[in-house]
Design an enzyme around this catalytic site. Structure first.
Site, short mmCIF file in Angstrom:
data_model
loop_
_atom_site.label_atom_id
_atom_site.label_comp_id
_atom_site.label_asym_id
_atom_site.label_seq_id
_atom_site.Cartn_x
_atom_site.Cartn_y
_atom_site.Cartn_z
N TYR A 1 0.83 -1.22 0.00
CA TYR A 1 0.00 0.00 0.00
C TYR A 1 0.86 1.26 0.00
CZ TYR A 1 -4.11 -2.86 0.29
OH TYR A 1 -5.10 -3.78 -0.04
N ARG B 1 1.46 1.93 -3.59
CA ARG B 1 0.25 2.45 -4.27
C ARG B 1 -0.03 3.88 -3.81
NH1 ARG B 1 -4.58 -1.52 -3.76
NH2 ARG B 1 -5.50 -0.04 -5.24
N ASN C 1 -12.67 2.66 -5.87
CA ASN C 1 -11.25 3.00 -5.85
C ASN C 1 -10.84 3.54 -4.48
OD1 ASN C 1 -11.42 2.35 -8.53
ND2 ASN C 1 -11.52 4.48 -9.24
N VAL C 2 -9.59 3.30 -4.14
CA VAL C 2 -9.08 3.80 -2.85
C VAL C 2 -8.20 5.04 -3.07
CG1 VAL C 2 -9.26 1.58 -1.66
CG2 VAL C 2 -7.15 2.11 -2.94
N ASP C 3 -8.06 5.44 -4.35
CA ASP C 3 -7.28 6.68 -4.59
C ASP C 3 -8.16 7.89 -4.27
OD1 ASP C 3 -8.02 5.91 -7.96
OD2 ASP C 3 -8.76 7.73 -6.99
N HIS D 1 -14.63 0.91 -0.72
CA HIS D 1 -13.49 0.04 -0.39
C HIS D 1 -12.45 0.76 0.44
CE1 HIS D 1 -14.49 -2.78 -4.00
NE2 HIS D 1 -15.30 -2.94 -2.99
N CYS E 1 -6.68 2.12 13.07
CA CYS E 1 -6.09 1.31 14.15
C CYS E 1 -6.83 -0.02 14.23
CB CYS E 1 -6.22 2.05 15.49
SG CYS E 1 -5.64 1.08 16.89
N GLY F 1 -15.83 2.40 -15.74
CA GLY F 1 -14.51 1.79 -15.55
C GLY F 1 -14.47 0.67 -14.53
N LEU G 1 -13.94 0.43 -21.79
CA LEU G 1 -13.24 0.32 -23.08
C LEU G 1 -14.00 -0.64 -24.00
CD1 LEU G 1 -9.54 -0.04 -21.84
CD2 LEU G 1 -10.65 2.00 -22.79
#
Ligand code: APR
Length: 230
Positions: free
Chosen positions: A53, A56, A89-91, A105, A113, A171, A198
């Protein structure tokens, strides 16, 4: 006025340089998810999970929101009704484009913690020994939902889908539940559905816009913002 609910997946961040998961050179082709994205992996080797992580998080910090993220933030600002954006997404590219989103997510940029569940902004490089600011335990983990854990906001998202007039998926390969099930909820409630990808994903959507999200999403947002207001 109409409510639009949008679910995004890794494909919306692909053109910002962040990897997707299931393509032939995707994240799960490079990493064994059972070793980096499960509670058991974290219990077994927290350093390896943190390294995965941290890499990322570094890539995310270097990435920029793309035209698709910007278009969705514009839609949320200018659409006369409600626009609910849910992301797998975690971004943090949606937020950096100015949108508010539900991260089902979790978030790469947040730490949690494992003892007291306190959350705080993640440092660039996290390690298990980072003391929890609330209880001091050295049990820091990324605030990311792993396989085998339950996603966040599921009830809230299902409700949002049910009260929408339009449900869009952008996406996502539609391989992971409960996210993959939201389109089915919309269809059973006779809510119009549209996918942006796509290529066709095999999900039964009323409409599809195929091509890079940075082209199809801004075009669609322009189109619907020009619609006569009901
Ligand atoms: N524009 C539009 N779609 C794209 C683009 C692009 N530039 N690039 C890739 N895609 C599409 C791919 O065709 C694919 O259908 O994005 C989708 C990405 O699918 P996945 O890699 O499976 O990602 P996602 O659907 O978000 O995965 C869901 O699975 O592993 C878990 O937690 C992880 O949140 C992730 C979840």
């Amino acid at each position: 006025m109409q409510t639009i609910t949008i679910l995004t997946g890794a494909g919306i961040s692909a053109e910002s340089g962040l990897g997707t998961f299931r393509s032939k050179d995707g994240i799960w082709a490079k990493y064994d998810l059972t070793k980096v994205a499960t509670p058991e992996a974290f219990a077994r080797d927290p350093e390896m999970v943190h390294e995965f992580y941290n890499l990322r998080r570094e890539a995310c910090a270097k990435a920029a929101p793309n035209a698709a993220h910007v278009a969705l933030a514009r839609l949320q600002r200018e659409w006369p009704g409600e626009v609910v954006i849910v992301t797998q997404n975690v971004d943090d590219l949606h937020e950096r484009a100015g949108a508010s989103v539900l991260h089902m997510h979790g978030e790469l940029m947040r730490a949690r913690c494992s003892d007291c569940d306190h959350r705080w902004p993640a440092p660039a490089v996290m390690q298990i020994s980072d003391p929890c600011p609330a209880c001091g335990a050295a049990k820091a983990r990324p605030d990311v939902v792993w396989f085998g854990e339950y996603p966040y906001f599921d009830d809230e998202i299902s409700l949002a889908v049910r009260r929408s007039d339009l449900f869009a998926v952008i996406g996502s390969s539609g391989q992971v539940y409960p996210a993959a099930g939201y389109a089915g909820i919309a269809k059973r409630a006779r809510i119009r559905t549209i996918e942006f990808n796509l290529k066709r994903t095999g999900g039964k959507f009323d409409q599809g816009r195929y091509g890079p999200a940075t082209e199809t999403v801004p075009f669609w947002v322009d189109e619907i913002l020009r619609l006569p207001k009901e």
